[in-house]
Design a protein around this motif. Structure first.
Motif, PDB file in Angstrom:
ATOM      1  N   CYS A 340       0.788  -1.242   0.000  1.00 10.48           N
ATOM      2  CA  CYS A 340       0.000   0.000   0.000  1.00 10.48           C
ATOM      3  C   CYS A 340       0.814   1.282   0.000  1.00 10.48           C
ATOM      4  N   MET A 343       2.065   4.438  -2.334  1.00 10.08           N
ATOM      5  CA  MET A 343       1.363   5.724  -2.393  1.00 10.08           C
ATOM      6  C   MET A 343       1.484   6.413  -1.036  1.00 10.08           C
ATOM      7  N   TRP A 348      -4.894   6.721  -0.442  1.00 11.87           N
ATOM      8  CA  TRP A 348      -5.239   5.527  -1.229  1.00 11.87           C
ATOM      9  C   TRP A 348      -6.670   5.642  -1.751  1.00 11.87           C
ATOM     10  N   CYS A 349      -6.885   5.510  -3.040  1.00 10.93           N
ATOM     11  CA  CYS A 349      -5.820   5.310  -4.016  1.00 10.93           C
ATOM     12  C   CYS A 349      -5.610   6.601  -4.807  1.00 10.93           C
ATOM     13  N   SER A 350      -4.357   6.967  -4.975  1.00 12.04           N
ATOM     14  CA  SER A 350      -4.010   8.099  -5.832  1.00 12.04           C
ATOM     15  C   SER A 350      -3.390   7.630  -7.138  1.00 12.04           C
ATOM     16  N   PHE A 351      -2.932   6.379  -7.168  1.00 15.35           N
ATOM     17  CA  PHE A 351      -2.260   5.786  -8.324  1.00 15.35           C
ATOM     18  C   PHE A 351      -0.982   6.539  -8.677  1.00 15.35           C
ATOM     19  N   TRP A 379       0.019  -2.648  -5.335  1.00 10.28           N
ATOM     20  CA  TRP A 379      -1.251  -2.782  -4.623  1.00 10.28           C
ATOM     21  C   TRP A 379      -2.220  -1.697  -5.060  1.00 10.28           C
ATOM     22  N   ILE A 380      -3.483  -2.076  -5.325  1.00  9.51           N
ATOM     23  CA  ILE A 380      -4.541  -1.106  -5.598  1.00  9.51           C
ATOM     24  C   ILE A 380      -5.823  -1.585  -4.948  1.00  9.51           C
ATOM     25  N   ASN A 381      -6.813  -0.709  -4.876  1.00  7.58           N
ATOM     26  CA  ASN A 381      -8.175  -1.109  -4.533  1.00  7.58           C
ATOM     27  C   ASN A 381      -9.138  -0.148  -5.211  1.00  7.58           C
ATOM     28  N   SER A 388      -7.113  11.998  -1.408  1.00  5.25           N
ATOM     29  CA  SER A 388      -6.389  11.689  -2.637  1.00  5.25           C
ATOM     30  C   SER A 388      -6.502  12.863  -3.605  1.00  5.25           C
ATOM     31  N   GLN A 415      -9.907   4.570   4.783  1.00  6.05           N
ATOM     32  CA  GLN A 415      -9.207   5.819   4.478  1.00  6.05           C
ATOM     33  C   GLN A 415     -10.173   6.966   4.771  1.00  6.05           C
TER      34      GLN A 415
END
Length: 783
Positions: A340, A343, A348-351, A379-381, A388, A415
């Motif tokens: 995670c 970032m 999360w998530c800002s990519f 890792w992403i979601n 963000s 978050q």
């Protein structure tokens, strides 16, 4: 859902409408079954046809070996319900329905291959039979509508999510009804019949006596909640049952009525399919034809995955030190995962790579990929924190799930003020895909698709008008499909993989899936195995887990035992929460043990990749419960601490402290130790032994031909046709056994190897053109 007070009485306030009598039967328009009208009260004359619910029941066969039963009440309402489950997404149906009217009035039959459903008129029943015996039946009063007082159906009562909290954050709570309508169907459980599957379930492997809700939640591996709930179960009696409903499905597996499996859904329609097969693997073949085959994964995914872990340091010095250390200790990493905190915290998530830790992410990724030969996973979601930098962009674009008043749904659980991407919105999907494309452009090869389980289902609306209750589970499939499709578009068919936590029916098409958050204990290691075996008994071809456990720091002996188990799983990932999982953290001996098992897995790749092709083409899982392979051996029906890796390798992980005896079962035949081939065991038998800390019991099934790559190959993706070591085990005298050799590219078969035993028991090995055999080892044929 339980409707009864004991066996005879109903709970107070429950109103039942049982299907009692068939009042009309017509062959349906597609000639694959019958359409029935079933009265919920006795019809003695025309006056009895007035008022009262009538069930529309369709009994039909969509494909060979499967018979569906669809029970509907208010058909107009269900016609607009969405989303649904996509059927036959990969392989076409095999129609073969035959309709017959019995010699006596009031008897009809639908058959499909060796499976048949016999329908009686009065009383209304359906009996399923195959090969001259009854499999199961829906007897008198086994199908019904129930009106249940609303207060009994609150989601927190059945599956742990808090309806009250959802309502309190909605300024316009929906009006609650007095009753909720359920459709229920029960199927008989025969003496000795056992139930397995229902997705990834971490409790007892045999589901008899359990109440199971197909409702995804992220509760870890130590509770009744599960990340991957699937409305499909398989029995040891030669059939499986798939409930074609995308929302919550509640199963009472001999738990409300001890000789029945009760299935209920809230709504006006319930459809299920009985799927017959001569073997459990044939049932899975037919089930995955119906709901989708696991995708074929690239060969590099079967190597060792190493993670930064969750709460640890991700700086370049640490990462480089880990990858260098793994190389120096002959534990080559094939996929490196950034968890995670690649970032910024709270974003999360800002990519976007945290610029404080990764000032030049493209250069950083290129350096470690070129230096250490790894693929990169991040890792992403599907959640977007309100902190963000892209949150406002998501709100303005209408990309998030909204409340009923049109404002974004938010909460603080993971978050600050996060919203959830509305996966039903085409513009939101394009927006999300563009974020992934940008990461691929700088060197990312795959994604760990975390979360996707606690999707809001009350007081919200989706872009396409989907029913939030039906979307709660389905979201996981659409989310993983979106990411998988991006990777397939960028890298080509057969080159995409996600490392996913959430899923439901159909999710097997987008592998691979891991078991979620577990503790660093022997108990959690066993939980992870039970979850994996339940998942692969539910149509999923691959399974993984956090080697060493996620929460806590494992003692060296648990770490070492888990490494052995993990490297004899389809996919192998080292991952933790607040502590690292590189082996030297647990002693230099641990690195030596790991090196041995990594090399063995690499060498087994011609065999393992062939099993992956079988998963893709036939739905056969790579890692499978013993009963799937040995249904005729009743002892295997309860085994959940050992498994078969493909059809030939029996693996028995060790779950006891060092120096204590472990126990496992060997089925009939003469089995050979994989690591000590001079050791033979004649089954059936139980083995009790003390297993050294650097070993794991692995036995080769008699009649097997194993083709191994060369020692020290150093990676899972290589040419499987060159320098093979062919090992033959107990080839019967006068017979031959052939195995296909995959090329390692897509599902291409490069050739074959055949072992032939002559009348004297000598074994010759013949390889087809293009297959190079370097070493042959033959173990005694039957005397």
């Amino acid at each position: 859902m339980r409707f009864n007070d004991g066996f005879w009485l109903l709970k107070h306030g429950v109103k039942p409408y049982f299907g009692l009598q068939v009042v009309q039967v017509l062959p349906n328009q597609t000639a694959d079954g019958y359409d029935l009208q079933v009265s919920t009260k006795p019809v003695r004359h025309r006056g009895d046809t007035l008022a009262g619910p009538v069930l529309s029941v369709r009994v039909y066969s969509p494909t060979e070996g499967a018979i569906g039963v669809k029970i509907e009440h208010f058909k107009g309402r269900e016609a607009f319900a969405r989303p649904g489950i996509t059927l036959f997404p990969d392989a076409p149906p095999i129609p073969c329905a035959v309709l017959e009217e019995g010699p006596d009035e009031g008897l009809w039959s639908v058959s499909s291959g060796t499976l048949a459903a016999d329908i009686t008129q009065n009383p209304y029943t359906i009996t399923f039979r195959a090969n001259g015996r009854t499999l199961t039946s829906a007897g008198v009063k086994h199908q019904a509508l129930y009106d249940v007082p609303y207060k009994w159906t609150l989601r927190n009562a059945s599956n742990g999510s808090c309806l009250a909290t959802d309502f309190s954050s909605n300024p316009n709570p929906p009006t609650t009804p007095e009753f909720v309508r359920y459709v229920n169907s029960e199927l008989n459980l025969s003496p000795g019949e056992l139930i397995y599957g229902l997705g990834e379930q971490f409790g007892a492997f045999v589901k008899n006596g359990q109440s199971v809700s197909v409702w995804n939640q992220d509760g870890g591996t130590s509770s009744e909640q599960a990340y991957k709930c699937v409305p499909f179960y398989i029995t040891n009696r030669g059939y499986g049952v798939f409930v074609n409903h995308p929302g919550e499905v509640e199963f009472e597996v001999g738990s409300e009525k001890v000789s029945r499996v009760g299935t209920s859904v809230a709504g006006e329609s319930l459809e299920y399919f009985i799927i017959h097969g001569d073997t459990p693997l044939q049932i899975l073949d037919r089930y995955t034809r119906l709901t989708g085959r696991p995708a074929l994964l690239p060969s590099w995914t079967f190597g060792l995955w190493l993670s930064t872990s969750f709460l640890t340091s991700y700086d370049s010095t640490t990462v480089a030190g880990f990858l260098q250390g793994m190389q120096e200790r002959d534990c080559p990493v094939r996929v490196f995962h950034l968890d995670c905190f690649w970032m910024k915290q709270y974003e999360w998530c800002s990519f976007t790579f945290d610029p404080d830790n990764f000032p030049d992410p493209e250069g950083y990724l290129a350096e470690i990929k070129n230096t250490y030969g790894v693929k990169i996973c991040v890792w992403i979601n599907p959640y977007i924190s309100q902190l963000s930098p892209i949150f406002d962009e998501a709100v303005q674009g209408g990309y998030l799930i909204n409340r009923l008043d049109g404002t974004p749904w938010q909460w603080d659980l993971w978050q600050p003020g996060l919203g959830i991407v509305d996966i039903t919105n085409p513009a939101a999907r394009e927006w999300y895909a563009a974020k992934l494309d940008a990461l691929i452009d700088i060197g990312v090869d795959t994604f760990k698709t975390d979360f996707g389980e606690r999707i809001p289902h009350t007081g919200v609306q989706f872009f396409d008008g989907s029913d939030p209750m039906r979307m709660h589970n389905t979201y996981s499939v659409l989310y993983n499909q979106l990411v998988f499709d991006v990777l397939e578009r960028r890298f080509g068919k057969g080159e995409a993989v996600v490392f996913a936590r959430s899923a439901t029916v159909g999710g097997q098409r987008f592998p691979v899936h891991w078991g979620g958050d577990c503790e660093s204990t022997f108990e959690a290691m066993a939980e992870s195995l039970r979850g994996a075996l339940s998942l692969t008994a539910s149509g999923f071809g691959f399974a993984s887990h956090d080697i060493g456990g996620f929460e806590g720091t494992p003692p060296p002996e648990i770490y070492n035992r888990w490494v052995a188990y993990g490297l004899f799983s389809s996919h192998s990932r080292l991952h933790g929460s607040g502590s690292y999982r590189v082996p030297w953290q647990y002693g230099e001996e641990a690195a030596q043990y790991m090196a041995k098992f990594v090399d063995i897995k690499h060498r087994l790749m011609p065999y393992i990749y062939l099993q992956a092709i079988q998963a893709n083409t036939r739905g056969h899982p790579v890692q499978r419960a013993m009963f799937l392979e040995f249904p005729e051996d009743l002892t295997t029906h309860h085994l959940d601490r050992q498994y078969m890796l493909g059809p030939s390798l029996l693996v028995a992980p060790v779950f006891v402290p060092e120096g204590e005896e472990t126990e496992y079962y060997i089925p009939a035949g003469r089995w050979t130790s994989f690591f000590y081939p001079d050791r033979f065991v004649d089954g059936p038998c139980w083995i009790k032994e003390v297993v050294p800390i650097d070993e794991i019991p692995v036995w080769v099934r008699p009649g097997s031909v194993l083709c191994l790559g060369p020692p020290g190959v150093g990676r899972p993706d290589y040419n499987y046709t060159v320098d093979l070591e062919v090992q033959t085990y107990e080839v019967p005298i006068g017979q031959s056994i052939g195995v296909d050799i995959p090329s390692g590219r897509s599902n291409h078969i490069a050739g074959y190897v055949k072992a032939v035993s002559d009348p004297a028991g000598r074994v010759d090995v013949i390889a087809s053109q293009g297959i190079h055999v370097a070493v042959v080892q033959s173990f005694p044929a039957y005397a």
